[in-house]
Enzyme design. Structure first.
Site, PDB file in Angstrom:
ATOM      1  N   ASN A  21     -11.685 -38.182 -89.700  1.00 15.71           N
ATOM      2  CA  ASN A  21     -10.424 -38.404 -89.000  1.00 15.71           C
ATOM      3  C   ASN A  21      -9.334 -38.401 -90.071  1.00 15.71           C
ATOM      4  OD1 ASN A  21      -8.223 -39.274 -87.595  1.00 15.71           O
ATOM      5  ND2 ASN A  21      -9.056 -41.299 -87.064  1.00 15.71           N
ATOM      6  N   LYS A  23      -6.276 -38.511 -89.712  1.00 15.64           N
ATOM      7  CA  LYS A  23      -5.086 -39.279 -89.311  1.00 15.64           C
ATOM      8  C   LYS A  23      -3.832 -38.438 -89.596  1.00 15.64           C
ATOM      9  CE  LYS A  23      -7.805 -43.416 -89.764  1.00 15.64           C
ATOM     10  NZ  LYS A  23      -7.930 -44.823 -90.089  1.00 15.64           N
ATOM     11  N   HIS A 105      -8.618 -44.552 -80.341  1.00 15.58           N
ATOM     12  CA  HIS A 105      -8.689 -45.121 -81.692  1.00 15.58           C
ATOM     13  C   HIS A 105      -7.837 -46.390 -81.738  1.00 15.58           C
ATOM     14  CE1 HIS A 105      -8.210 -45.595 -86.008  1.00 15.58           C
ATOM     15  NE2 HIS A 105      -9.280 -44.817 -86.141  1.00 15.58           N
ATOM     16  N   GLU A 107      -5.821 -47.425 -83.819  1.00  9.42           N
ATOM     17  CA  GLU A 107      -4.422 -47.203 -84.226  1.00  9.42           C
ATOM     18  C   GLU A 107      -3.586 -46.722 -83.047  1.00  9.42           C
ATOM     19  OE1 GLU A 107      -5.350 -44.736 -87.601  1.00  9.42           O
ATOM     20  OE2 GLU A 107      -6.150 -46.500 -88.636  1.00  9.42           O
ATOM     21  N   GLU A 175     -15.723 -49.071 -84.388  1.00 14.80           N
ATOM     22  CA  GLU A 175     -14.869 -49.235 -85.565  1.00 14.80           C
ATOM     23  C   GLU A 175     -14.246 -50.627 -85.532  1.00 14.80           C
ATOM     24  OE1 GLU A 175     -13.476 -45.173 -87.205  1.00 14.80           O
ATOM     25  OE2 GLU A 175     -12.023 -45.830 -85.729  1.00 14.80           O
ATOM     26  N   GLY A 181      -9.598 -48.927 -93.240  1.00 13.87           N
ATOM     27  CA  GLY A 181      -8.628 -48.761 -94.322  1.00 13.87           C
ATOM     28  C   GLY A 181      -8.473 -49.980 -95.211  1.00 13.87           C
ATOM     29  N   SER A 221     -14.005 -47.929 -93.441  1.00 12.39           N
ATOM     30  CA  SER A 221     -14.241 -47.961 -94.890  1.00 12.39           C
ATOM     31  C   SER A 221     -15.604 -47.404 -95.288  1.00 12.39           C
ATOM     32  CB  SER A 221     -14.047 -49.381 -95.445  1.00 12.39           C
ATOM     33  OG  SER A 221     -12.709 -49.806 -95.249  1.00 12.39           O
TER      34      SER A 221
HETATM   35  P1  13P Z   1     -11.216 -45.599 -93.028  1.00  9.32           P
HETATM   36  O1  13P Z   1     -12.476 -44.835 -93.301  1.00  9.32           O
HETATM   37  O2  13P Z   1     -10.037 -45.141 -93.836  1.00  9.32           O
HETATM   38  O3  13P Z   1     -11.450 -47.082 -93.072  1.00  9.32           O
HETATM   39  O4  13P Z   1     -10.797 -45.249 -91.502  1.00  9.32           O
HETATM   40  C1  13P Z   1     -11.753 -45.365 -90.513  1.00  9.32           C
HETATM   41  C2  13P Z   1     -11.188 -44.809 -89.267  1.00  9.32           C
HETATM   42  O5  13P Z   1     -10.275 -45.368 -88.685  1.00  9.32           O
HETATM   43  C3  13P Z   1     -11.734 -43.543 -88.774  1.00  9.32           C
HETATM   44  O6  13P Z   1     -11.306 -43.270 -87.490  1.00  9.32           O
END
Ligand code: 13P
Length: 259
Positions: A21, A23, A105, A107, A175, A181, A221
């Site tokens: 992803n 982002k 997601h 976010e 997640e 992150g 992560s």
């Molecule tokens: P990270 O791997 O940067 O923690 O992000 C995970 C994520 O949100 C994947 O959708």
């Protein structure tokens, strides 16, 4: 099959999925270079997926040689077309070369107020367009600390999954919000507990066959140094990777860690 045989004992044919992803990251030039490096280094034994920002989907799709790497969107609208400024229909993603779309997601749930009901209608739209929906669920730190993790995930699944999913058109991504992150990952025991709970929920609602076939990813992560441990957990069928998917070397090292 024994009458009392549970899903954990079932023979599964779940091909691991390692999904990146990206982002809101990447220029056209960076995306093409990263895609080519991933495509060239893709190991066998797992399926790879790249989910770039929407405008980068065409150059990413064009850079792939048509092998082992798929392309996906990061969101779609629930409608097929119409007056929805700034949004993208699932059918547009499909036409641009996507086979998958990430939905719900954390976010998007946080930044855009997406509810379980909205995620469900987007999932239906994705399926209607022939896309595989990766439906994300996960608890916040406050929910984990309050002992509400499993209840929260259960209610997200209940609300976000349409009644007519199949193991082929849907992937679940667990997640934990506090692990995204942050460099913090859930412990192997925590991941195992949640994945078992998710598969049990799916079995109760959709039956043992679907529960035995659906892929459940871990995200938060994941990186080369912890991927082997996370991907070896019973019931973890791959990863949804953010930061580490932006470096071909790291993403490929994670893919190579698939058991
Ligand atoms: P990270 O791997 O940067 O923690 O992000 C995970 C994520 O949100 C994947 O959708």
């Amino acid at each position: 099959m024994q009458e009392n045989e549970g899903i954990s004992e079932m023979t599964t044919t779940r091909t691991p999925l390692i999904a990146g992803n990206w982002k809101m990251n990447g220029t056209v030039a960076e995306s093409v270079a990263l895609t080519r490096a991933v495509d060239d280094g893709a190991p066998g034994g797992c399926e790879l997926l790249i989910c770039p920002p929407a405008v980068l989907i065409p150059p990413v799709a064009a850079a792939l040689k048509g092998g082992n790497v798929a392309v996906g969107g990061q969101d779609c609208h629930f409608a097929g077309s119409g007056a929805h400024t700034g949004d993208i229909a699932a059918v547009m993603l499909a036409e641009a070369g996507c086979g998958y779309v990430i939905l719900g997601h954390s976010e998007r749930r946080a930044d855009h107020g997406e509810t379980d009901e909205l995620v469900r209608s987007k999932t239906e739209a994705a399926h209607a367009a022939g896309l595989i929906a990766i439906v994300c669920v996960g608890e916040t730190l406050a929910e984990r600390d309050g002992g509400e993790t499993l209840a929260r995930i259960g209610s997200q699944l209940e609300g976000s999954l349409p009644a007519a999913i199949t193991a082929a058109n849907t992937v679940i991504a667990y997640e934990p919000v506090w692990a995204i992150g942050t460099g913090r990952t859930a412990s192997a025991a925590d991941v195992a507990e949640v994945h078992t709970h998710i598969r049990g929920d799916i079995e109760r609602r959709f039956g043992a066959d679907l529960a035995g076939g659906i892929r459940i990813l871990y995200g938060g992560s994941m990186k080369p140094s912890n991927a082997a441990e996370l991907l070896a957990i019973d019931g973890v069928d791959g990863g949804l990777i953010g930061g580490a998917s932006l470096k071909a070397e790291d993403f490929l090292a994670i893919a190579a860690s698939c058991p």
